[in-house]
Design a protein around this motif. Structure first.
Motif, mmCIF file in Angstrom:
data_model
loop_
_atom_site.group_PDB
_atom_site.id
_atom_site.type_symbol
_atom_site.label_atom_id
_atom_site.label_comp_id
_atom_site.label_asym_id
_atom_site.label_seq_id
_atom_site.Cartn_x
_atom_site.Cartn_y
_atom_site.Cartn_z
ATOM 1 N N ASN A 1 -55.874 42.157 31.078
ATOM 2 C CA ASN A 1 -56.389 40.802 30.938
ATOM 3 C C ASN A 1 -57.314 40.475 32.106
ATOM 4 O OD1 ASN A 1 -55.213 38.588 32.921
ATOM 5 N ND2 ASN A 1 -53.561 40.076 32.565
ATOM 6 N N SER A 2 -58.254 39.603 31.831
ATOM 7 C CA SER A 2 -59.150 39.065 32.852
ATOM 8 C C SER A 2 -59.356 37.588 32.546
ATOM 9 C CB SER A 2 -60.485 39.811 32.872
ATOM 10 O OG SER A 2 -61.336 39.290 33.882
ATOM 11 N N LEU A 3 -58.283 36.818 32.664
ATOM 12 C CA LEU A 3 -58.332 35.401 32.320
ATOM 13 C C LEU A 3 -59.079 34.586 33.358
ATOM 14 C CD1 LEU A 3 -54.647 34.931 31.068
ATOM 15 C CD2 LEU A 3 -56.704 35.357 29.698
ATOM 16 N N GLY A 4 -58.904 34.923 34.636
ATOM 17 C CA GLY A 4 -59.605 34.187 35.683
ATOM 18 C C GLY A 4 -58.875 32.974 36.214
ATOM 19 N N LEU A 5 -57.542 32.927 36.045
ATOM 20 C CA LEU A 5 -56.724 31.808 36.525
ATOM 21 C C LEU A 5 -57.166 30.454 35.968
ATOM 22 C CD1 LEU A 5 -56.287 32.740 40.304
ATOM 23 C CD2 LEU A 5 -54.702 33.189 38.432
ATOM 24 N N ILE B 1 -57.058 30.697 46.527
ATOM 25 C CA ILE B 1 -58.322 31.384 46.259
ATOM 26 C C ILE B 1 -59.232 31.364 47.479
ATOM 27 C CG2 ILE B 1 -60.386 31.352 44.802
ATOM 28 C CD1 ILE B 1 -58.592 30.091 42.615
ATOM 29 N N ASP B 2 -59.283 30.233 48.150
ATOM 30 C CA ASP B 2 -60.098 30.096 49.350
ATOM 31 C C ASP B 2 -59.185 29.919 50.569
ATOM 32 O OD1 ASP B 2 -62.610 30.239 48.051
ATOM 33 O OD2 ASP B 2 -62.334 28.168 47.376
ATOM 34 N N PRO B 3 -59.668 30.230 51.777
ATOM 35 C CA PRO B 3 -58.824 30.161 52.975
ATOM 36 C C PRO B 3 -58.150 28.819 53.201
ATOM 37 C CG PRO B 3 -60.859 31.333 53.460
ATOM 38 C CD PRO B 3 -61.004 30.789 52.072
ATOM 39 N N GLY B 4 -58.807 27.740 52.851
ATOM 40 C CA GLY B 4 -58.231 26.424 53.075
ATOM 41 C C GLY B 4 -57.249 25.966 52.013
ATOM 42 N N ASP B 5 -57.049 26.770 50.977
ATOM 43 C CA ASP B 5 -56.221 26.349 49.854
ATOM 44 C C ASP B 5 -54.734 26.316 50.171
ATOM 45 O OD1 ASP B 5 -58.521 26.167 48.396
ATOM 46 O OD2 ASP B 5 -58.119 27.884 47.097
ATOM 47 N N MET B 6 -54.271 27.177 51.068
ATOM 48 C CA MET B 6 -52.843 27.354 51.253
ATOM 49 C C MET B 6 -52.164 26.052 51.652
ATOM 50 S SD MET B 6 -50.573 29.769 50.944
ATOM 51 C CE MET B 6 -49.803 28.476 49.998
ATOM 52 N N GLY C 1 -51.210 38.201 44.710
ATOM 53 C CA GLY C 1 -51.730 39.406 44.073
ATOM 54 C C GLY C 1 -52.632 39.160 42.890
ATOM 55 N N CYS C 2 -53.164 37.946 42.735
ATOM 56 C CA CYS C 2 -53.950 37.650 41.535
ATOM 57 C C CYS C 2 -55.259 38.437 41.524
ATOM 58 C CB CYS C 2 -54.215 36.156 41.415
ATOM 59 S SG CYS C 2 -54.723 35.334 42.928
ATOM 60 N N ASN C 3 -55.488 39.115 40.399
ATOM 61 C CA ASN C 3 -56.688 39.935 40.217
ATOM 62 C C ASN C 3 -57.731 39.200 39.383
ATOM 63 O OD1 ASN C 3 -55.749 42.514 41.404
ATOM 64 N ND2 ASN C 3 -54.237 42.407 39.770
ATOM 65 N N HIS C 4 -58.918 39.696 39.414
ATOM 66 C CA HIS C 4 -59.999 39.259 38.528
ATOM 67 C C HIS C 4 -60.294 37.776 38.633
ATOM 68 C CE1 HIS C 4 -60.274 43.273 37.011
ATOM 69 N NE2 HIS C 4 -58.977 43.293 37.138
ATOM 70 N N VAL C 5 -60.301 37.347 39.882
ATOM 71 C CA VAL C 5 -60.721 35.993 40.226
ATOM 72 C C VAL C 5 -62.107 36.107 40.838
ATOM 73 C CG1 VAL C 5 -60.242 33.967 41.613
ATOM 74 C CG2 VAL C 5 -58.349 35.272 40.614
ATOM 75 N N PHE C 6 -63.044 35.407 40.265
ATOM 76 C CA PHE C 6 -64.429 35.493 40.722
ATOM 77 C C PHE C 6 -64.873 34.149 41.291
ATOM 78 C CE2 PHE C 6 -64.004 39.037 37.960
ATOM 79 C CZ PHE C 6 -64.920 39.985 38.387
ATOM 80 N N VAL C 7 -65.544 34.224 42.417
ATOM 81 C CA VAL C 7 -66.218 33.067 42.996
ATOM 82 C C VAL C 7 -67.701 33.403 42.953
ATOM 83 C CG1 VAL C 7 -66.522 31.624 45.020
ATOM 84 C CG2 VAL C 7 -64.243 32.481 44.440
ATOM 85 N N GLY C 8 -68.412 32.735 42.045
ATOM 86 C CA GLY C 8 -69.772 33.180 41.756
ATOM 87 C C GLY C 8 -69.699 34.511 41.041
ATOM 88 N N ASN C 9 -70.439 35.493 41.514
ATOM 89 C CA ASN C 9 -70.402 36.828 40.925
ATOM 90 C C ASN C 9 -69.541 37.804 41.716
ATOM 91 O OD1 ASN C 9 -72.183 36.210 38.774
ATOM 92 N ND2 ASN C 9 -73.948 36.418 40.149
ATOM 93 N N ALA C 10 -68.884 37.307 42.756
ATOM 94 C CA ALA C 10 -68.107 38.181 43.631
ATOM 95 C C ALA C 10 -66.630 38.125 43.273
ATOM 96 C CB ALA C 10 -68.301 37.784 45.085
ATOM 97 N N GLY D 1 -67.923 40.651 32.417
ATOM 98 C CA GLY D 1 -68.381 41.465 33.545
ATOM 99 C C GLY D 1 -68.476 42.939 33.234
ATOM 100 N N GLU D 2 -67.796 43.763 34.036
ATOM 101 C CA GLU D 2 -67.803 45.214 33.859
ATOM 102 C C GLU D 2 -66.683 45.681 32.942
ATOM 103 O OE1 GLU D 2 -70.203 47.147 35.150
ATOM 104 O OE2 GLU D 2 -71.123 45.297 35.883
ATOM 105 N N HIS D 3 -66.106 44.784 32.179
ATOM 106 C CA HIS D 3 -65.057 45.086 31.201
ATOM 107 C C HIS D 3 -63.745 45.501 31.863
ATOM 108 C CE1 HIS D 3 -68.471 44.914 28.545
ATOM 109 N NE2 HIS D 3 -68.995 45.995 29.081
ATOM 110 N N LEU D 4 -63.504 45.023 33.069
ATOM 111 C CA LEU D 4 -62.313 45.390 33.818
ATOM 112 C C LEU D 4 -61.298 44.254 33.790
ATOM 113 C CD1 LEU D 4 -64.074 46.932 36.953
ATOM 114 C CD2 LEU D 4 -63.176 48.158 34.957
ATOM 115 N N GLY D 5 -60.020 44.612 33.876
ATOM 116 C CA GLY D 5 -58.970 43.603 33.889
ATOM 117 C C GLY D 5 -57.723 44.114 34.580
#
Length: 292
Positions: A58-62, A95-100, A120-129, A207-211
């Motif tokens: 899966n690549s839901l993106g939270l 997701i970002d340093p200030g979120d915690m 450990g959340c994967n496949h989280v994108f900020v912009g294209n990164a 994206g690159e079809h990864l999840g």
């Protein structure tokens, strides 16, 4: 040890009220809702989840409505869970340093019974990164745990969800966990996996079809993670998740050191809440012949 373990759903598999309503009627002891990020997040476009006999990806993106949505809906959901004899847990991914700090403070304000820090959340994108999971930065993880416990530790029970570590779980990670009364969830999906559908198309459009890879094929990796974590953290509560679908899988998780079991793909891809009760009944039958 032949106690019946508590069971629940994996983080990310109860992201709609309709799923929550089904879990309220299930045999699940703990319902994990979320994720809750600071800001609203949209679902990654196109086909973003798939399962076959080899596992799931899966690549839901939270996707979630952010803190504002949870402020409106979570108090009622906590009360509903309690009325049904269940405990609500909330998954929070920084997701970002200030979120915690913001996420931990919100867990306290919302009176969340269990707060689960998803490192450990994967496949989280900020912009294209693509964001690399917090789990893979031991020093940052150590600071995040310290902040999480310091703010929410007196108000909520705490859990920490880790990435899979191959080939070995780093001692820097378990050293960061050891001082704190925090349950360990092992583990999140394995990132950047590629699967094909039966019609030869990539399983993931985005994206690159990864999840993130999970499901039945992932279970041996999870069992290995639990073995290592139990040896390194002998006194911590460990929750096994990844590939569990029946009572035999529960028995295997408990046999290698888990205290509790979550169901991810087996529940999420079917939306059949009977999986929890069926697995518990099977587990009871199995331990009569094969005590742990």
């Amino acid at each position: 040890m032949n106690d019946i373990p508590k069971v629940g759903n994996a983080a990310g598999t109860c992201n709609r009220r309709s799923l929550f309503e089904k879990l309220l009627k299930s045999a699940a002891d703990i319902i994990t809702v979320g994720p809750m990020s600071v800001k609203q997040r949209d679902t990654n476009p196109g086909n973003n989840e798939y399962q076959d006999d080899n596992g799931s990806v899966n690549s839901l993106g939270l996707p979630n409505g952010g803190i504002e949505w949870y402020r409106e809906h979570l108090p009622e959901m906590i009360a509903q869970a309690e009325a049904c004899g269940k405990t609500l847990a909330l998954s929070v991914p920084p997701i970002d340093p200030g979120d915690m700090v913001k996420l931990a403070e919100e867990c306290v304000k919302l009176r969340v019974p269990i707060a689960e820090l998803n490192a450990g959340c994967n496949h989280v994108f900020v912009g294209n990164a693509q964001k690399i999971p917090l789990s893979y930065y031991p020093e940052d993880l150590k600071r995040a745990i310290h902040t999480f416990v310091g703010i929410a530790g007196k108000a909520c029970k705490l859990r920490l969800k880790l990435s899979p570590y191959l080939p070995v779980v780093p001692t820097e990670v378990t050293d960061a966990i050891r001082p704190y009364d925090i349950a360990v969830v092992a583990c999140n999906t394995a990132g950047n996996a590629y699967m094909f559908r039966e019609d030869f198309r990539p399983a993931i459009d985005f994206g690159e079809h990864l999840g993130g890879y999970g499901g039945s094929g992932f279970k041996p990796i999870v069992l290995g993670q639990i073995v290592q974590l139990r040896k390194m953290l002998p006194d911590h509560h460990i929750i096994g998740v990844g590939g569990a679908k029946n009572g035999r899988d529960m028995w295997e998780f408990m046999k290698v050191g888990a205290n509790e079991v979550q169901f991810g793909s087996a529940w999420y891809f079917t939306e059949d809440a009977r999986v929890f009760g069926d697995a518990l009944a099977q587990f009871v039958d199995i331990i009569e012949q094969h005590p742990i």
